[in-house]
Design an enzyme around this catalytic site. Structure first.
Site, short mmCIF file in Angstrom:
data_model
loop_
_atom_site.label_atom_id
_atom_site.label_comp_id
_atom_site.label_asym_id
_atom_site.label_seq_id
_atom_site.Cartn_x
_atom_site.Cartn_y
_atom_site.Cartn_z
N GLY A 18 0.83 -1.21 0.00
CA GLY A 18 0.00 0.00 0.00
C GLY A 18 0.86 1.25 0.00
O GLY A 18 2.10 1.18 -0.09
N THR A 98 -10.36 1.81 5.68
CA THR A 98 -11.40 2.70 6.21
C THR A 98 -12.76 2.28 5.65
O THR A 98 -12.83 1.70 4.56
CB THR A 98 -11.16 4.17 5.81
OG1 THR A 98 -11.01 4.24 4.39
CG2 THR A 98 -9.94 4.75 6.47
N GLN A 156 -15.68 8.52 11.44
CA GLN A 156 -14.74 7.41 11.64
C GLN A 156 -14.83 6.81 13.05
O GLN A 156 -13.80 6.58 13.70
CB GLN A 156 -13.30 7.90 11.41
CG GLN A 156 -12.98 8.18 9.95
CD GLN A 156 -11.48 8.24 9.70
OE1 GLN A 156 -10.77 8.95 10.40
NE2 GLN A 156 -11.00 7.48 8.72
N TYR A 159 -12.86 3.51 12.73
CA TYR A 159 -11.41 3.70 12.52
C TYR A 159 -10.76 4.35 13.75
O TYR A 159 -9.69 3.91 14.19
CB TYR A 159 -11.23 4.56 11.28
CG TYR A 159 -9.83 4.73 10.78
CD1 TYR A 159 -9.25 3.78 9.92
CD2 TYR A 159 -9.08 5.86 11.10
CE1 TYR A 159 -7.96 3.95 9.43
CE2 TYR A 159 -7.80 6.04 10.61
CZ TYR A 159 -7.24 5.08 9.78
OH TYR A 159 -5.97 5.27 9.28
N PRO A 189 0.43 8.55 11.91
CA PRO A 189 0.48 9.49 10.79
C PRO A 189 -0.74 10.39 10.79
O PRO A 189 -1.82 10.00 11.26
CB PRO A 189 0.45 8.58 9.55
CG PRO A 189 0.77 7.20 10.05
CD PRO A 189 0.27 7.16 11.47
N GLY A 190 -0.55 11.57 10.23
CA GLY A 190 -1.70 12.41 9.92
C GLY A 190 -2.22 12.00 8.54
O GLY A 190 -2.20 10.83 8.18
N TYR A 191 -2.65 12.98 7.77
CA TYR A 191 -3.16 12.70 6.42
C TYR A 191 -1.97 12.58 5.46
O TYR A 191 -1.13 13.48 5.39
CB TYR A 191 -4.15 13.80 5.99
CG TYR A 191 -5.48 13.63 6.70
CD1 TYR A 191 -6.57 13.08 6.04
CD2 TYR A 191 -5.63 13.98 8.05
CE1 TYR A 191 -7.79 12.90 6.70
CE2 TYR A 191 -6.84 13.79 8.71
CZ TYR A 191 -7.91 13.25 8.02
OH TYR A 191 -9.11 13.05 8.68
N1 CAA Z 1 -17.83 18.23 11.68
C1 CAA Z 1 -19.12 18.55 11.94
N2 CAA Z 1 -20.11 18.36 11.07
C2 CAA Z 1 -19.81 17.83 9.89
C3 CAA Z 1 -18.50 17.47 9.55
C4 CAA Z 1 -17.49 17.70 10.50
N3 CAA Z 1 -16.21 17.39 10.27
N4 CAA Z 1 -18.52 16.94 8.32
C5 CAA Z 1 -19.79 16.97 7.89
N5 CAA Z 1 -20.56 17.51 8.84
C6 CAA Z 1 -21.99 17.74 8.79
C7 CAA Z 1 -22.45 18.22 7.42
O1 CAA Z 1 -22.32 19.61 7.33
C8 CAA Z 1 -23.89 17.73 7.38
O2 CAA Z 1 -24.66 18.60 8.18
P1 CAA Z 1 -26.24 18.82 7.84
O3 CAA Z 1 -26.87 17.46 7.96
O4 CAA Z 1 -26.68 19.79 8.88
O5 CAA Z 1 -26.25 19.36 6.44
C9 CAA Z 1 -23.79 16.42 8.10
O6 CAA Z 1 -22.65 16.49 8.97
C10 CAA Z 1 -23.54 15.30 7.10
O7 CAA Z 1 -23.79 14.13 7.72
P2 CAA Z 1 -23.91 12.80 6.88
O8 CAA Z 1 -24.15 11.67 7.77
O9 CAA Z 1 -24.90 13.03 5.76
O10 CAA Z 1 -22.44 12.71 6.31
P3 CAA Z 1 -22.03 12.44 4.81
O11 CAA Z 1 -22.61 11.14 4.40
O12 CAA Z 1 -22.25 13.63 3.98
O13 CAA Z 1 -20.43 12.29 4.96
C11 CAA Z 1 -18.46 11.17 5.61
C12 CAA Z 1 -19.88 11.52 5.98
C13 CAA Z 1 -18.43 10.21 4.43
C14 CAA Z 1 -17.83 10.47 6.81
C15 CAA Z 1 -17.68 12.43 5.28
O14 CAA Z 1 -17.85 13.35 6.32
C16 CAA Z 1 -16.18 12.17 5.12
O15 CAA Z 1 -15.73 11.57 4.15
N6 CAA Z 1 -15.39 12.65 6.06
C17 CAA Z 1 -13.93 12.47 6.04
C18 CAA Z 1 -13.56 11.45 7.01
C19 CAA Z 1 -12.07 11.36 7.08
O16 CAA Z 1 -11.38 12.30 7.47
N7 CAA Z 1 -11.52 10.21 6.72
C20 CAA Z 1 -10.11 10.03 6.74
C21 CAA Z 1 -9.74 9.01 5.72
S1 CAA Z 1 -7.98 8.87 5.55
C22 CAA Z 1 -7.52 8.12 6.96
O17 CAA Z 1 -8.31 7.66 7.74
C23 CAA Z 1 -6.04 8.02 7.19
C24 CAA Z 1 -5.68 8.60 8.49
O18 CAA Z 1 -5.26 7.87 9.36
C25 CAA Z 1 -5.72 10.06 8.67
#
Ligand code: CAA
Length: 253
Positions: A18, A98, A156, A159, A189-191
């Protein structure tokens, strides 16, 4: 597996084909270790492609398939690896997945898959090599956690829980094996620019990067460098600790 038995230190890196894992493999091989990149059987094509690249570069990196979520699969792989290389001195538990969803939308299988691959794998894999390390009085174990195991992350729960658990495992095992010449540490790690972070929707990804003091994601070799430090003989007094490599996204002590 393609290489022959060796007297070098032998390192196994799970998730080794990976984004972060393959950078760790390269780094350890460049430091003179015989490396084995673990990969899931479904990643056969990627694994063969990586193997060809590494061969061309003259790096001592072999590949070995197993499902880290399955204890028996890890046991079978360990049998093959120890038959071929005699031992594993360095273990980097890097395999991770994830299934990002808010808890309200998360299905039991999303929870289970992440806990199995990201946390239960530490038991499944480490169990195979801990007796050998103890018998030989030497070992380096590095578990890859995440900034999101420290601070939590929207979407998450699975996760973040698994990655926080990674460090619990690390702290406990470090105490159990300290007197056997084995160090156990975690890296958070961070992102990092990998396929995993490319899957984050672009707007959300941009919002995350905007919160990082360094204003960018990490490159995989920036994580690999820190892992290789912990794997070095000279890091013998560093154990039970966690090193963040997150560009300042979550600053704590
Ligand atoms: N904080 C607060 N509110 C948030 C938010 C946040 N960070 N992100 C979204 N929201 C809110 C939206 O504004 C929306 O509000 P309304 O309903 O009032 O409009 C609501 O939450 C959306 O909720 P949903 O359940 O509909 O969420 P979604 O399906 O649109 O998305 C998600 C959910 C897929 C998890 C998306 O937020 C996402 O992809 N987030 C990123 C997660 C992330 O950081 N993953 C890291 C992957 S990499 C990794 O993990 C490696 C590592 O170690 C760092």
């Amino acid at each position: 597996m393609t290489n022959s038995a060796t007297a070098k230190k032998v390192a196994l890196v799970t998730g080794g084909v990976g984004g972060i894992g393959s950078a760790i493999c390269r780094e350890l091989a460049l430091q003179g270790q015989q490396v084995i990149a673990g990969y899931h059987p479904a990643e056969e094509k990627t694994a063969q492609a990586r193997l060809a690249e590494w061969k061309q570069e003259g790096l001592s990196i072999d590949i070995a398939a197993s499902d880290v979520a399955n204890f028996e699969s890890c046991a079978a792989s360990a049998k093959e690896i120890t038959a071929k290389y005699g031992k594993v001195d360095v273990l980097v538990n890097c395999a991770g997945i994830t299934r990002d969803k808010t808890l309200r939308k998360m299905l039991p299988e999303d929870w289970q898959a992440v806990l199995d691959v990201d946390l239960n794998s530490l038991f499944n894999v480490t169990k195979q090599y801990i007796d050998g390390m103890t018998d030989r009085g030497y070992g380096r174990i590095v578990n890859i956690s995440s900034v999101n195991g420290k601070k939590g992350q929207f979407g998450q729960t699975n996760y973040s829980a698994a990655k926080a658990g990674v460090h619990g495992f690390t702290m406990a095992l470090a105490q159990e094996v300290a007197r056997k010449g084995i160090t156990v540490n975690s890296v958070s790690p961070g992102y990092v620019e990998t396929a995993m972070t490319k899957a984050i929707p672009a707007d959300i990804s941009a919002a995350i990067v905007a919160q990082i003091p360094l204003a960018r994601m990490a490159q995989p070799d920036e994580i690999a460098y820190v892992v290789s430090f912990l794997c070095n003989d000279r890091a013998a007094y560093v154990t039970g600790t966690n090193i963040s490599v997150n560009g300042g996204l979550f600053i704590s002590f």
